[in-house]
Design a protein around this motif. Structure first.
Motif, mmCIF file in Angstrom:
data_model
loop_
_atom_site.group_PDB
_atom_site.id
_atom_site.type_symbol
_atom_site.label_atom_id
_atom_site.label_comp_id
_atom_site.label_asym_id
_atom_site.label_seq_id
_atom_site.Cartn_x
_atom_site.Cartn_y
_atom_site.Cartn_z
ATOM 1 N N PHE A 35 96.766 28.396 52.821
ATOM 2 C CA PHE A 35 95.799 29.342 52.285
ATOM 3 C C PHE A 35 94.418 29.049 52.857
ATOM 4 C CE2 PHE A 35 98.415 30.638 48.605
ATOM 5 C CZ PHE A 35 99.342 29.620 48.595
ATOM 6 N N ARG A 95 100.145 24.624 49.591
ATOM 7 C CA ARG A 95 100.955 24.564 48.379
ATOM 8 C C ARG A 95 101.872 23.355 48.486
ATOM 9 N NH1 ARG A 95 104.811 28.658 48.921
ATOM 10 N NH2 ARG A 95 106.228 26.997 49.503
ATOM 11 N N PHE A 97 104.814 20.903 46.205
ATOM 12 C CA PHE A 97 105.729 20.901 45.065
ATOM 13 C C PHE A 97 105.846 19.486 44.508
ATOM 14 C CE2 PHE A 97 107.273 25.145 45.314
ATOM 15 C CZ PHE A 97 107.221 25.487 46.646
ATOM 16 N N ASN A 98 105.939 19.416 43.202
ATOM 17 C CA ASN A 98 106.267 18.142 42.583
ATOM 18 C C ASN A 98 107.299 18.421 41.503
ATOM 19 O OD1 ASN A 98 104.887 19.093 40.283
ATOM 20 N ND2 ASN A 98 102.961 18.349 41.126
ATOM 21 N N ALA A 100 107.077 18.823 38.420
ATOM 22 C CA ALA A 100 106.677 19.777 37.395
ATOM 23 C C ALA A 100 106.553 21.198 37.946
ATOM 24 C CB ALA A 100 105.356 19.358 36.776
ATOM 25 N N GLY A 101 106.380 21.350 39.234
ATOM 26 C CA GLY A 101 106.203 22.696 39.761
ATOM 27 C C GLY A 101 105.386 22.698 41.025
ATOM 28 N N THR A 102 104.444 23.601 41.101
ATOM 29 C CA THR A 102 103.700 23.782 42.347
ATOM 30 C C THR A 102 102.205 23.724 42.097
ATOM 31 O OG1 THR A 102 103.528 25.209 44.292
ATOM 32 C CG2 THR A 102 103.669 26.299 42.182
ATOM 33 N N ALA A 103 101.468 23.217 43.063
ATOM 34 C CA ALA A 103 100.014 23.141 42.970
ATOM 35 C C ALA A 103 99.448 23.276 44.378
ATOM 36 C CB ALA A 103 99.585 21.826 42.332
ATOM 37 N N LEU A 104 98.135 23.315 44.490
ATOM 38 C CA LEU A 104 97.463 23.378 45.782
ATOM 39 C C LEU A 104 96.699 22.086 46.033
ATOM 40 C CD1 LEU A 104 95.845 26.951 45.875
ATOM 41 C CD2 LEU A 104 97.985 26.199 46.903
ATOM 42 N N PHE A 106 93.580 20.752 48.643
ATOM 43 C CA PHE A 106 92.513 21.361 49.430
ATOM 44 C C PHE A 106 91.960 20.385 50.457
ATOM 45 C CE2 PHE A 106 91.492 25.413 47.388
ATOM 46 C CZ PHE A 106 92.223 25.318 46.227
ATOM 47 N N GLY A 107 91.454 20.941 51.572
ATOM 48 C CA GLY A 107 90.655 20.153 52.486
ATOM 49 C C GLY A 107 89.240 20.004 51.956
ATOM 50 N N PHE B 33 95.040 25.344 35.957
ATOM 51 C CA PHE B 33 94.603 24.144 36.690
ATOM 52 C C PHE B 33 93.126 23.868 36.425
ATOM 53 C CE2 PHE B 33 98.327 24.309 39.468
ATOM 54 C CZ PHE B 33 98.669 25.642 39.412
ATOM 55 N N TYR B 35 90.057 21.692 38.422
ATOM 56 C CA TYR B 35 89.601 20.948 39.596
ATOM 57 C C TYR B 35 88.155 20.531 39.370
ATOM 58 C CZ TYR B 35 93.375 23.352 42.190
ATOM 59 O OH TYR B 35 94.577 23.839 42.632
ATOM 60 N N LEU B 43 87.888 20.162 46.793
ATOM 61 C CA LEU B 43 88.380 20.318 45.419
ATOM 62 C C LEU B 43 89.458 19.283 45.158
ATOM 63 C CD1 LEU B 43 87.208 23.240 46.106
ATOM 64 C CD2 LEU B 43 88.809 24.050 44.374
ATOM 65 N N LEU B 45 92.254 17.932 42.220
ATOM 66 C CA LEU B 45 92.962 18.382 41.027
ATOM 67 C C LEU B 45 92.889 17.317 39.941
ATOM 68 C CD1 LEU B 45 94.807 20.594 39.812
ATOM 69 C CD2 LEU B 45 96.745 19.356 40.814
ATOM 70 N N TYR B 50 101.965 23.940 33.244
ATOM 71 C CA TYR B 50 102.904 24.988 33.608
ATOM 72 C C TYR B 50 103.434 25.754 32.411
ATOM 73 C CZ TYR B 50 102.732 22.920 38.158
ATOM 74 O OH TYR B 50 102.281 22.436 39.370
ATOM 75 N N MET B 54 102.096 21.864 27.526
ATOM 76 C CA MET B 54 102.590 21.033 28.608
ATOM 77 C C MET B 54 101.434 20.704 29.549
ATOM 78 S SD MET B 54 103.551 21.667 31.958
ATOM 79 C CE MET B 54 104.154 20.451 33.099
ATOM 80 N N GLU B 56 100.250 18.067 33.116
ATOM 81 C CA GLU B 56 100.612 17.124 34.163
ATOM 82 C C GLU B 56 99.338 16.576 34.786
ATOM 83 O OE1 GLU B 56 104.721 17.160 33.964
ATOM 84 O OE2 GLU B 56 103.538 16.038 35.420
ATOM 85 N N TYR B 103 102.391 32.765 46.719
ATOM 86 C CA TYR B 103 101.761 32.088 45.607
ATOM 87 C C TYR B 103 100.258 32.126 45.797
ATOM 88 C CZ TYR B 103 100.306 27.999 42.869
ATOM 89 O OH TYR B 103 99.673 27.153 42.008
ATOM 90 N N GLN B 105 96.396 31.247 43.709
ATOM 91 C CA GLN B 105 95.623 30.817 42.553
ATOM 92 C C GLN B 105 94.352 31.650 42.453
ATOM 93 O OE1 GLN B 105 94.840 26.625 42.204
ATOM 94 N NE2 GLN B 105 97.004 26.083 42.278
#
Lengths: 116, 116
Positions: A35, A95, A97-98, A100-104, A106-107, B33, B35, B43, B45, B50, B54, B56, B103, B105
């Motif tokens: 992204f 994106r 995955f872990n 629990a699900g998905t997150a982003l 960033f640079g 989320f 950040y 950024l 996290l 989720y 809940m 994480e 996906y 955000q």
């Protein structure tokens, strides 16, 4: 380790010129998404463009295109015909995955300054 | 349009105070989320969620907690604010996948917190 690297802290360009913002990524996951977000001085994060790892063609959205080179693990943003309103911070994200699900992730961002 | 709102744009708190940052989204997103954004660091996290009730941990959860009692609301809590928590805090929400098969955000406007 999953990581996004933006090596250009700042870029300067004249109006109407094209500019490329660099982004490299590292992941061992075969399925991922990349992204680009724009953050003007007002602070809001604006989604620009998305590229999926299985997409055959480079993504384009108006003046924005994503130069996706999978073998080199790069996802550079190309802005054609820069405008003064393009002056902002630009973030590349991936994106991940872990359990629990998905997150982003960033640079660190690149600040683009467009002059007339 | 997706709307993610944050309770304050600017906040000034004293060291040791308990601080609540509130985030509300109106698109029935499963994922939310928090950040923090610092110059030169991009950024990072803090926490994500989720589902209701809940949570994480993200990359930098120390000194923070979160609460998600309702699907649309995700709160970030600084139990005892410290000066190193002075930062811009951004909330985001997402579906797991959207109808374009990718996906994305969506971000709130951010809260600039100063701890003195």
């Amino acid at each position: 380790a999953q990581k996004i690297t933006q090596t250009q802290p700042g870029m300067f360009v004249q109006e109407k010129e094209a500019v490329t913002l660099d982004c490299t990524y590292d992941t061992s996951d075969p399925s991922y998404g990349l992204f680009w977000y724009k953050q003007p001085s007002s602070g809001e994060m604006i989604f620009l463009i998305y590229q999926g790892s299985y997409d055959q063609q480079n993504a384009t959205e108006g003046r924005y295109s994503l130069n996706f080179q999978k073998a080199r693990k790069s996802a550079n943003l190309v802005i054609s015909a820069s405008q003064l309103g393009d002056s902002a911070m630009y973030f590349c994200a991936m994106r991940v995955f872990n359990q629990a699900g998905t997150a982003l992730i960033f640079g660190k961002g690149t600040t683009l300054s467009v002059s007339s | 349009d997706v709307k993610v709102t944050q309770s304050s744009r600017y906040l000034v708190k004293r060291t040791g105070e308990k601080v609540f940052l509130e985030c509300v989204q109106d698109m029935d997103h499963e994922n939310m989320f928090w950040y923090r954004q610092d110059p030169g660091l991009g950024l990072r996290l803090i926490y994500f969620s989720y589902d209701v009730k809940m949570k994480e941990k993200g990359d930098i959860p120390e000194g923070y907690s979160v609460s998600r009692e309702k699907k649309e609301r995700f709160s970030l809590i600084l139990e005892s604010a410290s000066t190193n928590q002075t930062s811009m805090y951004l909330c985001a929400s997402s579906f797991t996948w959207d109808d374009r098969g990718h996906y994305e955000q969506y971000f709130g406007p951010g809260t600039r917190l100063t701890v003195t």
